[in-house]
Design a protein around this motif. Structure first.
Motif, PDB file in Angstrom:
ATOM      1  N   ASN A   1       8.596  -6.460  30.928  1.00 29.15           N
ATOM      2  CA  ASN A   1       9.604  -5.058  30.499  1.00 29.15           C
ATOM      3  C   ASN A   1      10.638  -5.598  29.766  1.00 29.15           C
ATOM      4  OD1 ASN A   1       8.533  -2.204  31.717  1.00 29.15           O
ATOM      5  ND2 ASN A   1       8.127  -3.550  33.246  1.00 29.15           N
ATOM      6  N   THR A   2      10.996  -6.800  30.059  1.00 31.34           N
ATOM      7  CA  THR A   2      12.078  -7.196  29.009  1.00 31.34           C
ATOM      8  C   THR A   2      11.622  -7.758  27.807  1.00 31.34           C
ATOM      9  OG1 THR A   2      13.178  -8.431  31.059  1.00 31.34           O
ATOM     10  CG2 THR A   2      13.689  -9.449  28.744  1.00 31.34           C
TER      11      THR A   2
ATOM     12  N   GLY B   1       8.755  -6.549  26.236  1.00 32.70           N
ATOM     13  CA  GLY B   1       7.908  -5.178  25.871  1.00 32.70           C
ATOM     14  C   GLY B   1       6.588  -5.476  25.908  1.00 32.70           C
ATOM     15  N   TYR B   2       5.712  -4.734  26.198  1.00 30.83           N
ATOM     16  CA  TYR B   2       4.469  -4.919  26.223  1.00 30.83           C
ATOM     17  C   TYR B   2       3.828  -4.734  24.700  1.00 30.83           C
ATOM     18  CZ  TYR B   2       4.084  -4.382  31.325  1.00 30.83           C
ATOM     19  OH  TYR B   2       4.138  -4.587  32.676  1.00 30.83           O
TER      20      TYR B   2
ATOM     21  N   ASN C   1       0.299  -2.542  30.071  1.00 30.39           N
ATOM     22  CA  ASN C   1       1.390  -1.896  30.996  1.00 30.39           C
ATOM     23  C   ASN C   1       1.542  -2.543  32.303  1.00 30.39           C
ATOM     24  OD1 ASN C   1      -1.037  -0.869  32.379  1.00 30.39           O
ATOM     25  ND2 ASN C   1      -1.465   0.351  30.712  1.00 30.39           N
ATOM     26  N   ASP C   2       2.434  -1.953  32.965  1.00 27.75           N
ATOM     27  CA  ASP C   2       2.641  -2.403  34.483  1.00 27.75           C
ATOM     28  C   ASP C   2       1.112  -2.368  35.401  1.00 27.75           C
ATOM     29  OD1 ASP C   2       5.179  -2.735  33.452  1.00 27.75           O
ATOM     30  OD2 ASP C   2       5.942  -1.216  35.021  1.00 27.75           O
TER      31      ASP C   2
END
Length: 399
Positions: free
Chosen positions: A148-149, A151-152, A172-173
């Motif tokens: 998330n830091t 970016g995907y 994604n997560d």
């Protein structure tokens, strides 16, 4: 000089290395798990003696083979496989038999770990992607925070892996969580995703780390996708070396201290700007491999540069320089494969008829290489970029 060549029967074209060594008066001793009767005549004629082991994975058997050769022929001066898979074992055998040429275990440890490579790229002035190490028992929350830091998507692969094996593009997560639930018990490296073309700076260095041969190869953006989606592969050795890639490549060779061996250094050329890495067109680090590029790429170096790299390499071993004329006409050497089961517009006979004597290689691909390289390949020696693009399209066009 006594030279032990490890696994000389695979890839099949590696008999050329043994042949060129023999031509220079070097005593070539082979160790492998292929039976002697299955060796090609070219390889048999290039070897002074061949020692078959039941398994090259069994280090005790490899030690016995080396002991036999040492007892019969005296001190071993060189040992090499030119194969990524055996780099660590090659280094251990050199250490155990006091062979002073070639990489030692501590040097191999640097070039086999994708995370440790980054320091040496940076020392060469080449930007590197941000990364996070995923240990066997590491916390999924840390990986999610990293993703998330930066970016995907993020790209995940074994830190010590080879090629595109076990590589994953996570978007994604939920995909990160699924990866953690199903990952293998090895250390992975998770990196920010870089959108770019892949180019390699390949060549041979002498004992001082100076370049005695260099070539450039353009690769598909994702070999991992080809492997995972059972696609077909196309790539080429170009007829001109980009100046910025040459400069970054030469600096990286010096940074890693690459001496007396083949090297295959991979870079991205950015197709979109990336904060902290560069603008569109800039060169960014990918990874290094201290051996020739895989498959038939050494032959592609030859066709693109009108040389014989097997001779250049053997010159390096025997004389620490080469007598090959490197200032010859350059071409595109273009590899294109088909994969069985795809509805191709043009069949084998069509390809051979359409491209005629421009085809220099026409080969069935061994099962061990087919995951990335397809089932049947053609390599063409072509003069222009337009011909290069037309050849790839003709071979791989589907209904």
């Amino acid at each position: 000089m006594n030279f032990v060549f490890i696994s000389p029967a695979f890839p099949r074209s590696y008999w050329n290395f043994c042949d060129r060594l023999k031509q220079r008066g070097i005593n070539v001793l082979g160790i492998g798990d292929t039976s002697y009767d299955e060796l090609s005549d070219q390889l048999k004629n290039s070897l002074t003696e061949y020692y078959k082991v039941d398994s090259m994975e069994d280090y005790d058997q490899m030690v016995r083979a080396m002991g036999y050769f040492t007892h019969k022929y005296g001190k071993i001066d060189w040992l090499e496989s030119n194969n990524e898979y055996w780099l660590e074992q090659d280094a251990k055998l050199r250490q155990d038999f006091n062979i002073t040429t070639g990489m030692k275990p501590e040097q191999v440890a640097i070039v086999r770990r994708k995370s440790t490579m980054k320091k040496y790229y940076e020392m060469a002035g080449v930007p590197v992607a941000r990364y996070h190490i995923v240990e066997v028992d590491s916390n999924c929350d840390d990986a999610l925070a990293f993703a998330n830091t930066v970016g995907y998507p993020v790209f995940v692969k074994p830190d010590g892996g080879m090629g595109a094996e076990d590589s994953h593009k996570l978007k994604n997560d939920d995909e990160v969580r699924y990866f953690f639930a199903t990952k293998q018990p090895v250390t992975y490296i998770m990196e920010e995703f870089i959108f770019g073309d892949i180019w390699s700076y390949d060549g041979i260095s002498d004992s001082n780390g100076d370049i005695i041969f260099e070539a450039v190869v353009s690769w598909p953006r994702s070999v991992a996708d080809i492997v995972n989606q059972k696609g077909h592969l196309a790539y080429y050795s170009a007829n001109e070396m980009p100046a910025d890639l040459q400069a970054k490549g030469r600096a990286t060779v010096k940074s890693f201290g690459v001496k007396s061996r083949f090297f295959h250094l991979e870079f991205f050329r950015l197709l979109e700007a990336k904060p902290g890495l560069g603008e569109v067109g800039d060169v960014v680090a990918l990874e290094v491999n201290m051996r020739p590029a895989g498959g038939w790429t050494p032959d592609m170096y030859n066709y693109a540069n009108s040389v014989d790299v097997y001779t250049i390499w053997a010159d390096m071993v025997a004389y620490d320089k080469t007598y090959v004329d490197l200032n010859k006409e350059k071409f595109f050497a273009v590899y294109a494969s088909q994969r069985y089961g795809k509805p191709y517009v043009h069949n084998f006979d069509d390809i051979r008829a359409a491209w005629g004597d421009k085809i220099v290689l026409d080969e069935e691909i061994p099962t061990a290489l087919s995951g990335a390289m397809g089932n049947h390949m053609w390599t063409a020696k072509l003069s222009t970029a337009e011909e290069k693009d037309a050849f790839i399209k003709y071979v791989q066009e589907t209904y």
